[in-house]
Design a protein around this motif. Structure first.
Motif, PDB file in Angstrom:
ATOM      1  N   UNK A 121       0.823  -1.212   0.000  1.00  0.00           N
ATOM      2  CA  UNK A 121       0.000   0.000   0.000  1.00  0.00           C
ATOM      3  C   UNK A 121       0.858   1.265   0.000  1.00  0.00           C
ATOM      4  N   UNK A 122       0.257   2.326  -0.507  1.00  0.00           N
ATOM      5  CA  UNK A 122       0.831   3.660  -0.385  1.00  0.00           C
ATOM      6  C   UNK A 122       0.006   4.379   0.681  1.00  0.00           C
ATOM      7  N   UNK A 123       0.669   5.038   1.644  1.00  0.00           N
ATOM      8  CA  UNK A 123      -0.004   5.682   2.774  1.00  0.00           C
ATOM      9  C   UNK A 123       0.274   7.178   2.821  1.00  0.00           C
ATOM     10  N   UNK A 124      -0.680   7.909   3.399  1.00  0.00           N
ATOM     11  CA  UNK A 124      -0.504   9.329   3.709  1.00  0.00           C
ATOM     12  C   UNK A 124      -1.227   9.614   5.017  1.00  0.00           C
ATOM     13  N   UNK A 125      -0.640  10.453   5.846  1.00  0.00           N
ATOM     14  CA  UNK A 125      -1.300  10.934   7.062  1.00  0.00           C
ATOM     15  C   UNK A 125      -2.072  12.192   6.691  1.00  0.00           C
ATOM     16  N   UNK A 126      -3.333  12.273   7.107  1.00  0.00           N
ATOM     17  CA  UNK A 126      -4.137  13.459   6.823  1.00  0.00           C
ATOM     18  C   UNK A 126      -5.321  13.530   7.781  1.00  0.00           C
ATOM     19  N   UNK A 127      -5.576  14.715   8.350  1.00  0.00           N
ATOM     20  CA  UNK A 127      -6.746  14.884   9.207  1.00  0.00           C
ATOM     21  C   UNK A 127      -8.027  15.156   8.417  1.00  0.00           C
ATOM     22  N   UNK A 128      -7.922  15.331   7.109  1.00  0.00           N
ATOM     23  CA  UNK A 128      -9.070  15.674   6.269  1.00  0.00           C
ATOM     24  C   UNK A 128     -10.067  14.520   6.259  1.00  0.00           C
ATOM     25  N   UNK A 129     -11.311  14.805   6.563  1.00  0.00           N
ATOM     26  CA  UNK A 129     -12.377  13.804   6.562  1.00  0.00           C
ATOM     27  C   UNK A 129     -13.123  13.845   5.235  1.00  0.00           C
ATOM     28  N   UNK A 130     -13.486  12.708   4.733  1.00  0.00           N
ATOM     29  CA  UNK A 130     -14.330  12.607   3.545  1.00  0.00           C
ATOM     30  C   UNK A 130     -13.609  12.786   2.233  1.00  0.00           C
ATOM     31  N   UNK A 131     -14.207  12.202   1.216  1.00  0.00           N
ATOM     32  CA  UNK A 131     -13.713  12.363  -0.144  1.00  0.00           C
ATOM     33  C   UNK A 131     -12.551  11.462  -0.524  1.00  0.00           C
ATOM     34  N   UNK A 132     -12.231  10.442   0.276  1.00  0.00           N
ATOM     35  CA  UNK A 132     -11.104   9.557  -0.016  1.00  0.00           C
ATOM     36  C   UNK A 132     -11.528   8.418  -0.941  1.00  0.00           C
ATOM     37  N   UNK A 133     -10.656   8.092  -1.882  1.00  0.00           N
ATOM     38  CA  UNK A 133     -10.912   6.982  -2.797  1.00  0.00           C
ATOM     39  C   UNK A 133      -9.587   6.475  -3.353  1.00  0.00           C
ATOM     40  N   UNK A 134      -9.662   5.400  -4.109  1.00  0.00           N
ATOM     41  CA  UNK A 134      -8.492   4.848  -4.790  1.00  0.00           C
ATOM     42  C   UNK A 134      -8.898   4.509  -6.215  1.00  0.00           C
ATOM     43  N   UNK A 135      -8.013   4.799  -7.148  1.00  0.00           N
ATOM     44  CA  UNK A 135      -8.228   4.478  -8.558  1.00  0.00           C
ATOM     45  C   UNK A 135      -7.053   3.635  -9.035  1.00  0.00           C
ATOM     46  N   UNK A 136      -7.188   3.012 -10.187  1.00  0.00           N
ATOM     47  CA  UNK A 136      -6.070   2.208 -10.660  1.00  0.00           C
ATOM     48  C   UNK A 136      -6.180   1.796 -12.111  1.00  0.00           C
ATOM     49  N   UNK A 137      -5.087   1.247 -12.594  1.00  0.00           N
ATOM     50  CA  UNK A 137      -5.039   0.715 -13.955  1.00  0.00           C
ATOM     51  C   UNK A 137      -3.992  -0.396 -14.008  1.00  0.00           C
ATOM     52  N   UNK A 138      -4.060  -1.183 -15.070  1.00  0.00           N
ATOM     53  CA  UNK A 138      -3.169  -2.308 -15.291  1.00  0.00           C
ATOM     54  C   UNK A 138      -2.426  -2.081 -16.603  1.00  0.00           C
TER      55      UNK A 138
END
Length: 162
Positions: A121-138
């Motif tokens: 996984x790739x991680x980030x620390x953030x206090x921001x609530x809401x709006x988080x998602x993950x996208x991807x491609x192959x």
């Protein structure tokens, strides 16, 4: 061998992929499983991938869970089915990408007939609530097909509120 195929599909479809570390109490939300049957040397390779977002605490993350069947069983050309097989994923907050991860599965799929695997996984620390998602491609290149490198956009995770 077919029993293993169904067990792997069921495990990836229903299992909650768990990450360990400082954010172990967070939640995981995954997009739908995307299945691809590649026309590879020997038996066709069945590949499944899910893009997930890790959320619910100040540590946010994105990763990919994958499984495959009928990898690495062709002895021609060193058991190679793929010249390239990379999964890429982005951790997003709103429309902004805050981290990019990838995992090269070429050697694994070329050498293992079947497996379940979770890309780091790739991680980030953030206090921001809401709006988080993950996208991807192959990105992939099937050995000996002459088509070169190809891209498949993957269904991302739903956007989460925490």
């Amino acid at each position: 061998m077919r029993i293993t195929t169904y067990a792997l599909v069921a495990a990836l479809s229903t299992a909650s992929l768990t990450l360990t570390g400082t954010a172990a109490r967070a939640d995981t939300t995954c997009g739908p499983q995307h299945s691809i049957e590649f026309d590879t040397p020997g038996f066709d390779t069945d590949f499944r991938v899910r893009i997930c977002v890790y959320h619910g605490s100040s540590t946010r993350g994105a990763y990919a869970g994958v499984s495959w069947q009928n990898g690495g069983d062709d002895t021609t050309d060193g058991r190679r089915k793929f010249d390239l097989l990379d999964v890429h994923f982005d951790l997003r907050q709103g429309t902004e990408s805050l981290g990019h991860g990838s995992c090269d599965l070429t050697r694994r799929v070329n050498s293992d007939e079947s497996a379940l695997f979770t890309c780091e996984a790739v991680y980030r620390e953030s206090p921001v609530q809401g709006g988080w998602s993950a996208t991807g491609y192959l990105l992939y290149n099937v050995d000996r097909d002459g088509a070169g490198d190809l891209r498949v956009d993957l269904p991302g995770s739903p956007t989460v509120k925490n």
